[in-house]
Design an enzyme around this catalytic site. Structure first.
Site, PDB file in Angstrom:
ATOM      1  N   SER A 191      45.211  36.278  44.627  1.00 33.33           N
ATOM      2  CA  SER A 191      44.045  36.301  44.294  1.00 33.33           C
ATOM      3  C   SER A 191      43.625  35.259  43.306  1.00 33.33           C
ATOM      4  CB  SER A 191      43.546  37.621  44.057  1.00 33.33           C
ATOM      5  OG  SER A 191      41.994  37.671  43.245  1.00 33.33           O
TER       6      SER A 191
ATOM      7  N   TYR B 298      44.107  45.410  39.057  1.00 35.38           N
ATOM      8  CA  TYR B 298      44.059  44.475  40.354  1.00 35.38           C
ATOM      9  C   TYR B 298      44.439  43.030  40.236  1.00 35.38           C
ATOM     10  CZ  TYR B 298      42.472  42.079  44.289  1.00 35.38           C
ATOM     11  OH  TYR B 298      42.454  41.232  45.269  1.00 35.38           O
TER      12      TYR B 298
END
Length: 270
Positions: free
Chosen positions: A142, A155
């Site tokens: 990501s 995350y």
């Protein structure tokens, strides 16, 4: 550049969003599929649609990678099925709330999928690919892996792990005819966002990419031989400069004496 050989692609998190589009695109490229996800109904629907549209063989495997027994089942498939030539590590759990608003047990579950499961699947696939003399590992990271302060830091940290692991895999496996890639999308229009506790309605349209566009960009990056693919970044020179700065640091990351600025500060404080 390592030539990609067709065969079977095993894709995790393939019942919707990015994983489902990977399945569609890879089938259209001539791959047979093993698609994995928690929701059997959605998974079966994706598999049937792709098989009907492409004529490729599609096997569905229901598995929750947060559960050890299910994870071990997928590891076994990767080790034993010699037709598998590609692993797409797409399954993941997200979060958007900051640390002080997040439940630590939920963060631990996220780590178990985003880090532990991904790592174990890499460990299952890589030796098998090396033994067969070819293979491709795609790790879904990501943009938050290099910008962890933007949303939930745990995350972002899990995705930073994926990026670091990918760099290491490239160094270790590139000379063994194994292709490695990490994909770093920004916000993508998928159910993943809502399941992470966020809402796409809160984001400007100009920063949200369609899932099919993200996958098409990622596969184009794979074709181009990229180790790191950033679907949203307009100028690849920005990433090149970022990576060059990281490489410049490396020769001095381990030395036998502290840097002068610390030595001077230490002497001044005595």
């Amino acid at each position: 550049m390592t030539k990609l050989l067709k065969g079977t692609a095993l894709i995790t998190g393939a019942s919707s969003g990015i994983g489902a589009f990977y399945a569609d695109r890879l089938a259209r490229r001539g791959y047979d599929l093993i698609i994995v996800a928690r929701n059997q109904e959605s998974l079966s629907r994706v598999g049937e649609d792709i098989a009907n549209a492409t004529g490729r063989s599609v096997t569905t495997v229901r598995a929750d990678l947060g559960y050890r027994e299910d994870l071990l089942k997928i590891e076994g498939i990767l080790r034993s099925d010699a037709s598998i030539t590609m692993l797409v590590n797409n399954a993941g759990v997200g979060a958007v709330e900051p640390l002080l608003m997040s439940d630590v047990d939920a963060m631990e579950r996220m780590i178990s999928v985003n880090v532990t499961a991904l790592t174990r699947l890499v460990y299952a696939a890589a030796p098998s690919f090396v033994a067969r003399g070819h293979g491709t590992i795609i790790n879904m990271a990501s943009a938050l892996g290099i910008a962890p302060e933007v949303l939930n830091g745990v995350y972002g940290a899990t995705k930073a792990f994926v990026i670091a692991l990918t760099f290491s895999l490239e160094k270790e496996l590139a000379q063994k005819n194994i292709r490695i890639q990490a994909v770093l999308p920004g916000a993508v229009e998928t159910p993943f966002w809502e399941s992470s506790g966020g809402s796409l309605d809160r984001l400007p349209d100009q920063i949200v990419m369609k899932a099919e566009d993200a996958v098409d960009a990622a596969l184009a990056g794979l074709d181009m031989g990229e180790l790191i693919t950033l679907p949203s970044v307009p100028d690849i020179d920005d990433w090149t400069a970022y990576e060059a700065a990281r490489q410049k640091l490396m020769p001095n990351l381990s030395r036998n004496i502290p840097a002068r600025r610390y030595m001077e500060a230490a002497l001044a404080s005595r």
